[in-house]
Enzyme design. Structure first.
Site, PDB file in Angstrom:
ATOM      1  N   GLU A   1       0.820  -1.222   0.000  1.00 21.39           N
ATOM      2  CA  GLU A   1       0.000   0.000   0.000  1.00 21.39           C
ATOM      3  C   GLU A   1       0.853   1.271   0.000  1.00 21.39           C
ATOM      4  O   GLU A   1       0.592   2.213   0.728  1.00 21.39           O
ATOM      5  CB  GLU A   1      -0.955  -0.009   1.202  1.00 21.39           C
ATOM      6  CG  GLU A   1      -1.921  -1.184   1.164  1.00 21.39           C
ATOM      7  CD  GLU A   1      -2.992  -1.153   2.240  1.00 21.39           C
ATOM      8  OE1 GLU A   1      -2.731  -0.604   3.318  1.00 21.39           O
ATOM      9  OE2 GLU A   1      -4.080  -1.693   1.986  1.00 21.39           O
TER      10      GLU A   1
ATOM     11  N   ASP B   1      -8.337  -9.121   3.868  1.00 19.69           N
ATOM     12  CA  ASP B   1      -8.145  -8.013   4.807  1.00 19.69           C
ATOM     13  C   ASP B   1      -9.216  -7.943   5.892  1.00 19.69           C
ATOM     14  O   ASP B   1     -10.100  -7.086   5.814  1.00 19.69           O
ATOM     15  CB  ASP B   1      -8.119  -6.690   4.020  1.00 19.69           C
ATOM     16  CG  ASP B   1      -7.605  -5.537   4.860  1.00 19.69           C
ATOM     17  OD1 ASP B   1      -7.080  -5.799   5.952  1.00 19.69           O
ATOM     18  OD2 ASP B   1      -7.713  -4.379   4.417  1.00 19.69           O
TER      19      ASP B   1
ATOM     20  N   GLU C   1     -12.565  -2.399  12.128  1.00 21.34           N
ATOM     21  CA  GLU C   1     -12.560  -1.647  10.872  1.00 21.34           C
ATOM     22  C   GLU C   1     -13.684  -2.098   9.939  1.00 21.34           C
ATOM     23  O   GLU C   1     -14.350  -1.270   9.320  1.00 21.34           O
ATOM     24  CB  GLU C   1     -11.210  -1.821  10.167  1.00 21.34           C
ATOM     25  CG  GLU C   1     -11.169  -1.201   8.772  1.00 21.34           C
ATOM     26  CD  GLU C   1      -9.829  -1.339   8.069  1.00 21.34           C
ATOM     27  OE1 GLU C   1      -8.895  -1.903   8.653  1.00 21.34           O
ATOM     28  OE2 GLU C   1      -9.726  -0.867   6.924  1.00 21.34           O
TER      29      GLU C   1
HETATM   30  O1  GCW Z   1      -6.963  -2.974   6.329  1.00 19.15           O
HETATM   31  C1  GCW Z   1      -6.132  -2.114   5.678  1.00 19.15           C
HETATM   32  C2  GCW Z   1      -6.504  -0.827   6.301  1.00 19.15           C
HETATM   33  C3  GCW Z   1      -5.382   0.147   6.393  1.00 19.15           C
HETATM   34  C4  GCW Z   1      -4.192  -0.565   7.034  1.00 19.15           C
HETATM   35  C5  GCW Z   1      -3.804  -1.751   6.181  1.00 19.15           C
HETATM   36  C6  GCW Z   1      -2.700  -2.580   6.806  1.00 19.15           C
HETATM   37  C7  GCW Z   1      -2.518   0.331   8.472  1.00 19.15           C
HETATM   38  O2  GCW Z   1      -7.594  -0.285   5.615  1.00 19.15           O
HETATM   39  O3  GCW Z   1      -5.819   1.221   7.162  1.00 19.15           O
HETATM   40  O4  GCW Z   1      -3.114   0.300   7.221  1.00 19.15           O
HETATM   41  O5  GCW Z   1      -4.883  -2.616   6.026  1.00 19.15           O
HETATM   42  O6  GCW Z   1      -3.029  -3.531   7.504  1.00 19.15           O
HETATM   43  O7  GCW Z   1      -1.542  -2.279   6.609  1.00 19.15           O
END
Ligand code: GCW
Length: 674
Positions: free
Chosen positions: A261, A334, A362
């Site tokens: 990311e 995720d 989340e």
């Molecule tokens: O789940 C996603 C999240 C991000 C997060 C990323 C990760 C810290 O939306 O906010 O960043 O994963 O786990 O690195």
């Protein structure tokens, strides 16, 4: 005369609510003796204080006896005929864990005449996604508890309270900052602040770690590169490690999100994850430090995000240093309400692996929804992989090389009075700690303990509310993403439903359509070998064939793209089953409201009202999810609702107009909801 605290019940006292008040009824404290350590040892002193505050009856003996065979922190409790307890442990922290174990059993009215406990994992870690500006990424409980602006001169009392709560459930490590780490984390003036926190947490046995930015030598150190094979880069990290360990001799190590990311990593220099991780591992090895290297990697170009961590990491098996652990999210995508386990577990038998759970919600309604996560954690921990030593727990708890074993959870803690935003979200912090210590505990036992410690032991309260907790994760799956659906969330904040979410130019793997693939023929991501991405083949047999051919319904749309009209073992079609489950989820949420209302006589008015308000939001949101998803899918398939499906109360066009602005601290404000 009962002495009832006059203070309002803001939830701050967590699961200590009764223990903290018990001792004061006695007036005199029971005697405590210490052998094998000084009573002034800071950790022993806490144990003594806790036992006295909790009003443990009789004389308690604390015996520290070094034992190389016993795991650090393990303990035993025995009682003589008069009920006087002896806590034995190989180290001071074992005495403290023993004290908390004794207090818990005493509070719950459990037998503690012969107890022996030893933690399943060496490192039981909270990952804080806390930023230097005080915000918390995916945090829904206020600002960060770390007050960087005030440190190191002013040290908040919250640090000790936090450490106490962690220690009471066996958590022994904290990564203080976000995995999206700023290079300034490692600046000298920041390290002095980190030391101040470490000094507060140490007596409770909580070791401090930091997330680091892989490009720090460049961004902070002024070097032209962060290439892990560059001698100047290696020297920079070695010097940094020396500086950190001078300040914090028991510093735990680094957590790294690399080439994920947009974060920098060894891939920027055509180096592998192992080359990057090993370079850091060598820098901190002389001090006994550990590198937790995340496997959360995926590129926008790939046809299946769920396959990438496996593809990228399996070839590196055997290349990592002993003090590197690969940190793997429980599922391959995720932190969705339900995912199959990550196929990476057990697929690198020569590499230490650890699980990363998300305690913060989340993707589970933030701090608005009551979702007890122990069943989600257990689903992954208990999963049979048919690889290596078997279950995910067995694989991750097995020592490999000389490094520690570990398990992590992304914390749900902020500076809200009740710590977690929702009184029941505290149960997820508690559950993570208890399972990290003993993964064989049942969700039911954990819910039972937590409820009685936090609220009331009256069975008329405990039984129905416990059932609500145990049902809550499945209810959330039902009203959000039944049958293996995933990532139908609104963009960015991941709060409400937006299965149609798309903005021109966005990465496709950040849009719901990438995952649900709804079209006029059917729904779901075809991950079969026969006709799809082939992700089923990343699992060992018999799972590969099971997911490919006779997929369990809970993962159906994760692995398959069935026709809307295909019939399922329930004698419903895919469309009918979808409608049925969304309906069920709404009914379950409504049921929680009734259960809680019936609990009113057993709960203080403040926490009763707070939870009641949240449950109302949860039911509202369940309806919103139900309507948004069913109307959207119906728009695509043109099928009528089954006769027994509750009809939507909103219209698709109205729901499509909903925009939830990101509120303060990343929690959506609710004024814009339908
Ligand atoms: O789940 C996603 C999240 C991000 C997060 C990323 C990760 C810290 O939306 O906010 O960043 O994963 O786990 O690195």
């Amino acid at each position: 005369l009962l002495c009832i605290p006059a203070a309002a019940e803001d939830g701050h006292s967590l699961w200590f609510r009764h223990a903290d008040n018990a001792g004061m009824h006695h007036g005199t404290y029971s005697p405590i003796s210490v052998t094998g350590a000084k009573a002034s040892n800071p950790t022993i002193a806490i144990a003594i204080d806790e036992l006295q505050r909790a009003g443990i009856p009789g004389t308690t003996r604390l015996v520290v006896k070094k034992d190389k065979k016993a795991a650090p922190g393990s303990y035993a409790i025995e009682c003589d005929a008069d009920g006087n307890a002896t806590i034995k442990a190989p180290d001071a922290i074992g005495i403290l864990y023993g004290a908390y174990g004794l207090i818990r059993r005493h509070q719950l009215g459990q037998d503690y005449r012969s107890v022996s406990e030893s933690p399943a994992y060496g490192l039981r870690v909270l990952n804080h996604w806390d930023n230097p500006d005080g915000t918390v990424e995916r945090g829904y409980a206020g600002q960060s508890i770390w007050k960087w602006d005030e440190l190191p001169d002013s040290v908040s009392p919250i640090y000790k309270e936090y450490a106490r709560a962690c220690a009471s459930v066996g958590i022994n490590a904290a990564v203080l900052n976000n995995v999206n780490a700023k290079p300034a984390t490692l600046a000298s003036d920041n390290l002095v602040k980190v030391k101040a926190i470490a000094d507060e947490l140490r007596p409770y046995g909580v070791q401090v770690f930091l997330s680091v930015n892989f490009a720090s030598p460049k961004a902070l150190g002024g070097l032209p590169t962060a290439d892990p094979l560059d001698p100047a880069v290696q020297a920079w990290w070695k010097n940094k490690a020396a500086e950190i360990y001078r300040l914090i001799p028991d510093f735990g190590g680094f957590l790294v999100k690399a080439n994920s990311e947009g974060e920098p990593g060894p891939g920027d220099y055509d180096r592998s994850h192992s080359q990057g991780a090993n370079m850091l591992a060598d820098a901190i090895a002389p001090y006994g430090g550990t590198i937790m290297w995340r496997a959360f990697v995926y590129k926008p170009s790939s046809p299946d995000r769920a396959m990438q961590a496996y593809d990228e990491f399996v070839p590196l098996d055997g290349e990592f240093r002993d003090n590197v652990i690969i940190q793997i999210k429980n599922g391959p995508v995720d932190f969705q309400p339900r995912e199959p386990f990550s196929p990476l577990f057990g697929a690198m038998p020569r590499t230490a692996q650890m699980i990363e759970f998300q305690i913060t919600q989340e993707y589970l309604g933030h701090s608005n929804h009551l979702v007890f996560l122990a069943p989600l954690f257990k689903e992954c921990l208990d999963q049979q992989t048919y690889r290596d030593v078997g279950t995910v727990t067995a694989i991750t708890a097995k020592p490999r090389g000389k490094g520690p074993t570990a398990i992590a959870g992304v914390a749900n803690i902020g500076d809200d009075a009740n710590w977690c935003g929702h009184d029941f979200a505290q149960a997820n912090w508690y559950a993570f700690g208890r399972l990290a210590w003993d993964p064989s505990l049942s969700s039911e036992q954990i819910a039972d303990e937590w409820l009685r410690l936090t609220f009331s032991s009256d069975p008329a309260f405990v039984e129905p509310v416990k059932q609500m907790m145990l049902d809550s994760r499945e209810a959330c799956v039902n009203y959000m993403m039944p049958l293996g659906l995933h990532h139908t969330f609104a963009g960015n904040h991941h709060y409400g439903p937006e299965p149609w979410y798309y903005v021109p130019g966005i990465r496709l793997d950040w849009t719901p359509m990438y995952y649900h693939k709804a079209d006029s023929a059917g729904l779901g991501f075809d991950r079969t070998v026969a006709t799809g991405s082939g992700a089923t083949a990343q699992y060992a047999e018999p799972l590969a064939s099971l997911y490919e051919n006779e997929c369990p319904m809970e993962y159906l749309l994760w692995f398959h793209h069935p026709a809307w009209t295909d019939s399922l073992p329930t004698d419903r079609t895919v469309w009918e089953e979808l409608c049925h489950r969304f309906d069920l989820g709404v009914q379950q949420a409504r049921g929680f409201q009734k259960t809680w209302d019936a609990a009113q006589p057993y709960v203080d008015p403040e926490r009763f009202a707070a939870v009641q308000d949240k449950l109302k939001i949860q039911t509202h949101d369940a309806q919103w999810w139900h309507d948004a998803c069913l109307l959207y899918f119906q728009d695509i398939n043109g099928l009528p609702f089954p006769a027994d499906t509750e009809r939507p109360v909103y219209t698709l066009s109205a729901l499509k107009k909903v925009r939830i602005p990101l509120g303060l601290y990343g929690c959506p404000t609710r004024d814009m909801l339908p």
